[in-house]
Design an enzyme around this catalytic site. Structure first.
Site, PDB file in Angstrom:
ATOM      1  N   CYS A 111      -4.109   0.850  -2.555  1.00  0.00           N
ATOM      2  CA  CYS A 111      -3.933  -0.380  -1.777  1.00  0.00           C
ATOM      3  C   CYS A 111      -2.914  -1.310  -2.442  1.00  0.00           C
ATOM      4  O   CYS A 111      -2.685  -1.245  -3.655  1.00  0.00           O
ATOM      5  CB  CYS A 111      -5.253  -1.132  -1.667  1.00  0.00           C
ATOM      6  SG  CYS A 111      -6.513  -0.283  -0.735  1.00  0.00           S
TER       7      CYS A 111
ATOM      8  N   ASN B  46       0.842  -1.202   0.000  1.00  0.00           N
ATOM      9  CA  ASN B  46       0.000   0.000   0.000  1.00  0.00           C
ATOM     10  C   ASN B  46       0.877   1.251   0.000  1.00  0.00           C
ATOM     11  O   ASN B  46       1.940   1.290   0.610  1.00  0.00           O
ATOM     12  CB  ASN B  46      -0.988  -0.002   1.170  1.00  0.00           C
ATOM     13  CG  ASN B  46      -0.353  -0.196   2.526  1.00  0.00           C
ATOM     14  OD1 ASN B  46       0.654  -0.887   2.650  1.00  0.00           O
ATOM     15  ND2 ASN B  46      -0.941   0.400   3.539  1.00  0.00           N
ATOM     16  N   ILE B  47       0.395   2.272  -0.723  1.00  0.00           N
ATOM     17  CA  ILE B  47       1.140   3.523  -0.863  1.00  0.00           C
ATOM     18  C   ILE B  47       0.224   4.677  -0.482  1.00  0.00           C
ATOM     19  O   ILE B  47      -0.765   4.959  -1.167  1.00  0.00           O
ATOM     20  CB  ILE B  47       1.669   3.689  -2.308  1.00  0.00           C
ATOM     21  CG1 ILE B  47       2.581   2.503  -2.648  1.00  0.00           C
ATOM     22  CG2 ILE B  47       2.417   5.014  -2.447  1.00  0.00           C
ATOM     23  CD1 ILE B  47       3.088   2.481  -4.074  1.00  0.00           C
ATOM     24  N   GLU B  48       0.544   5.290   0.651  1.00  0.00           N
ATOM     25  CA  GLU B  48      -0.269   6.399   1.169  1.00  0.00           C
ATOM     26  C   GLU B  48       0.409   7.729   0.871  1.00  0.00           C
ATOM     27  O   GLU B  48       1.572   7.762   0.469  1.00  0.00           O
ATOM     28  CB  GLU B  48      -0.448   6.226   2.693  1.00  0.00           C
ATOM     29  CG  GLU B  48      -1.115   4.911   3.052  1.00  0.00           C
ATOM     30  CD  GLU B  48      -1.311   4.704   4.542  1.00  0.00           C
ATOM     31  OE1 GLU B  48      -0.742   5.474   5.348  1.00  0.00           O
ATOM     32  OE2 GLU B  48      -2.028   3.755   4.892  1.00  0.00           O
TER      33      GLU B  48
ATOM     34  N   CYS C 265     -10.672  -2.390  -4.424  1.00  0.00           N
ATOM     35  CA  CYS C 265      -9.803  -3.477  -4.902  1.00  0.00           C
ATOM     36  C   CYS C 265     -10.629  -4.638  -5.426  1.00  0.00           C
ATOM     37  O   CYS C 265     -10.249  -5.289  -6.402  1.00  0.00           O
ATOM     38  CB  CYS C 265      -8.866  -3.938  -3.792  1.00  0.00           C
ATOM     39  SG  CYS C 265      -7.592  -2.714  -3.435  1.00  0.00           S
TER      40      CYS C 265
ATOM     41  N   GLU D 270      -3.143  -4.407  -3.219  1.00  0.00           N
ATOM     42  CA  GLU D 270      -3.694  -5.261  -4.273  1.00  0.00           C
ATOM     43  C   GLU D 270      -3.685  -4.532  -5.611  1.00  0.00           C
ATOM     44  O   GLU D 270      -3.330  -5.099  -6.650  1.00  0.00           O
ATOM     45  CB  GLU D 270      -5.153  -5.655  -3.961  1.00  0.00           C
ATOM     46  CG  GLU D 270      -5.324  -6.478  -2.705  1.00  0.00           C
ATOM     47  CD  GLU D 270      -5.572  -5.631  -1.468  1.00  0.00           C
ATOM     48  OE1 GLU D 270      -4.908  -4.587  -1.310  1.00  0.00           O
ATOM     49  OE2 GLU D 270      -6.419  -6.022  -0.664  1.00  0.00           O
TER      50      GLU D 270
HETATM   51  N1  THU Z   1      -5.246  -1.354   2.486  1.00  0.00           N
HETATM   52  C1  THU Z   1      -4.721  -2.182   1.531  1.00  0.00           C
HETATM   53  O1  THU Z   1      -3.600  -1.958   1.028  1.00  0.00           O
HETATM   54  N2  THU Z   1      -5.447  -3.254   1.144  1.00  0.00           N
HETATM   55  C2  THU Z   1      -6.645  -3.608   1.675  1.00  0.00           C
HETATM   56  O2  THU Z   1      -7.217  -4.586   1.241  1.00  0.00           O
HETATM   57  C3  THU Z   1      -7.232  -2.817   2.764  1.00  0.00           C
HETATM   58  C4  THU Z   1      -6.550  -1.544   3.068  1.00  0.00           C
HETATM   59  C5  THU Z   1      -4.451  -0.212   2.930  1.00  0.00           C
HETATM   60  C6  THU Z   1      -4.980   1.137   2.533  1.00  0.00           C
HETATM   61  C7  THU Z   1      -4.355   2.006   3.588  1.00  0.00           C
HETATM   62  O3  THU Z   1      -3.038   2.328   3.191  1.00  0.00           O
HETATM   63  C8  THU Z   1      -4.253   1.123   4.811  1.00  0.00           C
HETATM   64  O4  THU Z   1      -4.399  -0.207   4.333  1.00  0.00           O
HETATM   65  C9  THU Z   1      -5.319   1.400   5.845  1.00  0.00           C
HETATM   66  O5  THU Z   1      -6.587   1.391   5.292  1.00  0.00           O
END
Ligand code: THU
Length: 124
Positions: free
Chosen positions: A47, A36-38, A83, A49
């Site tokens: 996310c 995941n990249i915020e 996703c 995925e």
């Molecule tokens: N996130 C994912 O990468 N995949 C998921 O299936 C659920 C949520 C990430 C998004 C965000 O960076 C962090 O988890 C919290 O929601």
């Protein structure tokens, strides 16, 4: 599974501190991993995925056989709605296995995670 854990180490999750890793296996056995990249706007987060899927698509890969998603949560983490839509459209009814640090796993088919999906068939 190992590729997903390895990708999770690269998670950019300074805001949620919730690191996620994903690994997508193509029909011909290649693995495309993502984390995941915020960012500071929060809303532009991608996310793990979708990062994995977009990596594969951008390299011309169009057929997939399964995906694994891993988190450090106590309970198994199912994929978010955005996703599910992308995975359904580009990977089809593949199995998705979720796991966490306790080693618990749960596997669903995409058709279980996104029943009554909206997709290209609805645009005809
Ligand atoms: N996130 C994912 O990468 N995949 C998921 O299936 C659920 C949520 C990430 C998004 C965000 O960076 C962090 O988890 C919290 O929601």
């Amino acid at each position: 599974m190992q590729a997903a854990w390895d990708a999770r180490k690269h998670s950019c999750c300074d805001y949620s501190h919730f690191a996620v890793g994903a690994a997508l296996e193509s029909a011909d056995g290649r693995i495309f991993a993502g984390c995941n990249i915020e960012n500071a706007t929060y809303g532009l987060t991608v996310c793990a995925e979708r990062v994995a899927v977009f990596k594969a698509l951008s390299e011309g890969v169009r057929a997939f056989q399964r995906i694994v998603v891993v988190t450090g949560a106590e309970s198994i983490t199912p994929p978010c709605g955005a996703c599910r839509q992308i995975l359904w459209e580009y990977c089809g009814d593949v199995p998705l296995t979720a796991s966490n640090e306790s080693g618990a796993t749960k596997t669903w088919r995409m058709s279980e995670l996104l029943p009554h999906a909206f997709d290209s068939k609805n645009l005809r």
